[in-house]
Design a protein around this motif. Sequence first.
Motif, short mmCIF file in Angstrom:
data_model
loop_
_atom_site.label_atom_id
_atom_site.label_comp_id
_atom_site.label_asym_id
_atom_site.label_seq_id
_atom_site.Cartn_x
_atom_site.Cartn_y
_atom_site.Cartn_z
N TYR A 165 53.06 -83.47 79.76
CA TYR A 165 52.14 -82.48 79.18
C TYR A 165 50.80 -82.57 79.92
N GLY A 166 50.24 -81.39 80.25
CA GLY A 166 49.04 -81.34 81.07
C GLY A 166 47.89 -82.16 80.53
N LYS A 167 47.67 -82.12 79.22
CA LYS A 167 46.55 -82.89 78.64
C LYS A 167 46.76 -84.39 78.82
N ILE A 168 48.02 -84.81 78.77
CA ILE A 168 48.31 -86.24 78.94
C ILE A 168 48.08 -86.63 80.40
N SER A 169 48.47 -85.75 81.31
CA SER A 169 48.24 -86.01 82.73
C SER A 169 46.75 -86.18 83.01
N GLU A 170 45.93 -85.31 82.40
CA GLU A 170 44.48 -85.43 82.59
C GLU A 170 43.95 -86.72 81.98
N PHE A 171 44.53 -87.12 80.86
CA PHE A 171 44.08 -88.35 80.22
C PHE A 171 44.32 -89.56 81.11
N ILE A 172 45.53 -89.68 81.66
CA ILE A 172 45.87 -90.90 82.40
C ILE A 172 45.21 -90.94 83.78
N THR A 173 44.68 -89.81 84.24
CA THR A 173 43.98 -89.81 85.53
C THR A 173 42.47 -89.83 85.35
N GLY A 174 42.00 -89.85 84.11
CA GLY A 174 40.57 -89.89 83.85
C GLY A 174 39.94 -91.20 84.29
N LYS A 175 38.70 -91.15 84.66
CA LYS A 175 38.02 -92.33 85.19
C LYS A 175 37.65 -93.32 84.08
N ARG A 176 37.33 -92.82 82.90
CA ARG A 176 36.94 -93.71 81.81
C ARG A 176 37.90 -93.51 80.65
N GLN A 177 39.08 -94.05 80.82
CA GLN A 177 40.10 -93.88 79.78
C GLN A 177 39.75 -94.70 78.54
N PRO A 178 39.77 -94.08 77.38
CA PRO A 178 39.69 -94.87 76.15
C PRO A 178 40.99 -95.64 75.98
N TYR A 179 40.94 -96.71 75.25
CA TYR A 179 42.17 -97.48 75.03
C TYR A 179 42.21 -97.97 73.60
N ILE A 180 43.41 -98.29 73.17
CA ILE A 180 43.64 -98.61 71.77
C ILE A 180 43.21 -100.03 71.42
N ALA A 181 43.34 -100.94 72.36
CA ALA A 181 42.99 -102.34 72.10
C ALA A 181 42.39 -102.94 73.35
N ARG A 182 41.53 -103.91 73.16
CA ARG A 182 40.94 -104.60 74.30
C ARG A 182 42.02 -105.43 75.01
N PRO A 183 41.84 -105.71 76.29
CA PRO A 183 42.82 -106.51 77.03
C PRO A 183 43.13 -107.82 76.31
N GLY A 184 44.42 -108.11 76.18
CA GLY A 184 44.84 -109.34 75.53
C GLY A 184 44.94 -109.26 74.02
N GLN A 185 44.55 -108.09 73.45
CA GLN A 185 44.62 -107.92 72.01
C GLN A 185 45.67 -106.89 71.64
N LEU A 186 46.22 -107.04 70.45
CA LEU A 186 47.16 -106.06 69.94
C LEU A 186 46.41 -104.90 69.29
N PRO A 187 47.01 -103.72 69.26
CA PRO A 187 46.36 -102.58 68.61
C PRO A 187 46.22 -102.79 67.11
N PRO A 188 45.36 -101.99 66.48
CA PRO A 188 45.23 -102.06 65.01
C PRO A 188 46.40 -101.32 64.36
N PHE A 189 47.50 -102.04 64.16
CA PHE A 189 48.72 -101.38 63.71
C PHE A 189 48.58 -100.75 62.33
N GLY A 190 47.72 -101.32 61.49
CA GLY A 190 47.50 -100.71 60.18
C GLY A 190 46.97 -99.30 60.31
N ASP A 191 46.02 -99.07 61.23
CA ASP A 191 45.49 -97.73 61.47
C ASP A 191 46.55 -96.81 62.07
N ILE A 192 47.36 -97.35 62.97
CA ILE A 192 48.43 -96.56 63.59
C ILE A 192 49.44 -96.13 62.53
N LEU A 193 49.79 -97.06 61.64
CA LEU A 193 50.73 -96.71 60.57
C LEU A 193 50.15 -95.63 59.66
N ALA A 194 48.83 -95.64 59.46
CA ALA A 194 48.20 -94.61 58.63
C ALA A 194 48.36 -93.23 59.26
#
Length: 707
Positions: free
Chosen positions: A252-281
């Motif tokens: 999907y075009g929007k996803i392509s733009e996301f993964i090629t962006g220079k300052r990608q947001p990310y779900i968790a800091r390196p070495g950390q797991l995502p906040p699964f409680g928020d994801i489940l919500a």
Amino acid sequence: MKKDFQDLPKKRFYRAKGRKRGISPGMDPRLRRAFAKIGVPEKTPFVPDPFQLEALDAIDKGDCLVTAPTGSGKTWIAEQAIRRIREAGGRTWYASPLKALTNSIYVIFCGIFGPENVGILTGDRKENPDADIIVGTTEILRNQLYDAMHRGENIRTDFVILDEAHFLGDEERGVVWEEVMIYLPTRIPLLLLSATIGNARRIAAWLSSIRGKPCVVVEEKKRPVPLVPLFFHPSGKLFPLTAVVNGKKRLYGKISEFITGKRQPYIARPGQLPPFGDILAVFRKYRLLPAIFFLKSRADCDNALDRCQKNVISDMNRKAAIGAFIDDFAEQVPHIAKHPQRRHLEHFAVGAHHSGQLPAWKFLVEQLMTQGLLDAVFATSTVAAGVNFPARTIVFLNSDKFNGVEFMPLTPTEFHQMTGRAGRRGMDHIGFAAVLPGRYMDVRLMARLVTAPPADVYSQIKINFSMALNLLLSHTPDQIQLLLEKSFAAYLLEHDSGYRSYRKMGKTAEREAPEKSRLWNDFLDHLDFLKKTGYVSEEGKLTDDGMWASQLRVDHPLSIAEGFRLGVFPENNPAVIAGLMAAFVNERECDDRVLKEVVPNTLKRAFQNVVKGLGPFLKQMADAGFDVRPLYLRPCLSVYLWAAGAHTWEHVVRVSELAEGDMAVLILRTADNLRHIVALREVFPEASKNASKAVESILRDPVAVFF
């Protein structure tokens, strides 16, 4: 950030130099149509799919290979075929690759055909072995074929079903599937059930060539429940992973733009797991639960549970049902009553499932998920093979998988097997596979895998000493050469240029001999060593030692046989015998330095005698080019302590420095080895008697629990 994501509040992102921010549910408008289909289908009478009826028709005429997506109803075909065989007065052998899957099929068939008509053979379990329907592991079936060839008798079955037949391409165990297909008498119809594989017709053509009758391929490519791939943006907004462009599915075009962006947001800091409680919500808001999250490691699966504390169960009836089920289960398996992950099940409706856990605990999680009482299970990719608790949504955090040596990109077959758990037939109109961006996620690869054709299955046949000894039980070397020429490997070398390239690039192309003669040359190497060590005569026949050694159908039969021949195994102490066998089963490097002061002298002397006594023979094996594993004291001590019964399970696990599940596997595999020693009662009666006692001493709660 590209303009397509300007509608996403920046405060919701995790940024490399920013601080942690929240996740809020959101949905791309393109998903409205798919989400509107979410729901539970009305109960209707079962109507077989055309491919199921086609398979039943094919079975009446000969062999059949059914290749269809996971969850499409292959077991129903087996059930109906078994009914027909029973009505004609025949017997069926149903072989599966995993003990857990075998136990599950056994329970299903007992419910359908009655427990008095079904037996199970897994090594750990031997119940009702004379039943009309036998469910067992493929290794047990292969061993029965060895025995039948040796005795010149027909194996006692009229129909064989090989489940998960794509295991033919498994690097470690595929040889067993290939042996069964080669050795099985042609009078016995063969039904193979497989996930989708690329070269099904090639496999069928090979089977037709060696069995002298047609093998019909029945292919079903359509999933029983449609799959929608999703992208979980770090903000919490869901997007389609793919879109149709010029008639083809692409990222999907929007996803392509996301993964090629220079300052990608990310779900968790390196070495950390995502906040699964928020994801489940987020998933709960859009009715995407229950979900299975595939994580990279066991530790991640366990640690993920503590990231779900926002997922508090609000339905008191469901909470009470989970607690009651665990209480009832704990009456059968007291050890799990105080399991440290129990509270995550009871309070947050989440569980972890991986090979580091005890079989009983994994079974408990499976049952709770199957009954719809959990919101999520965090699992390693091994759950995709043979364990049946489908969910509405499958979630990927990684695009690679550990193959036992290294992490490799997911193959199309692995991807389709894992997504086969998404969407429950009869429970969902639609299933979802969500991709979370991260360090170990190749989003473009995942988008390609959605439409990628299944991978081909190649032969993994290889010679080992157990195979050589057992073939020599009933064949001359010249006959064995003809048998090896029936292998799938030999067929592919002649008919498939892709396989020839695979051999040249792969680990198995190590010898300089022409590929066509590789297996034969490998057999000759094993035969030569067996002659030099007195297990085979110069005429190519098994000696008396070779005859009983052939019954040791274990990973290292020759090392164990030599130990008995040299008299280095003490035969009158069950706990010591169990411990010593564990040393041969163990596949891990161990640190033995701290054990000297805590090892009982009886075990220490026995272990030293084995190491010293077998030393010259193991060196001879290594010098001849065969793999020799070092013997470690730690696994020996761990199983000895458990067999002796003087220490708690928790203490034994601490001594082993293994996860509970790994310690259980070590014990179960040790029991398998001990059973083969029990079979040597005519040659080593004392060892046989005490090996039997050793099996009884190590197979107890919480290791061996059957349901």
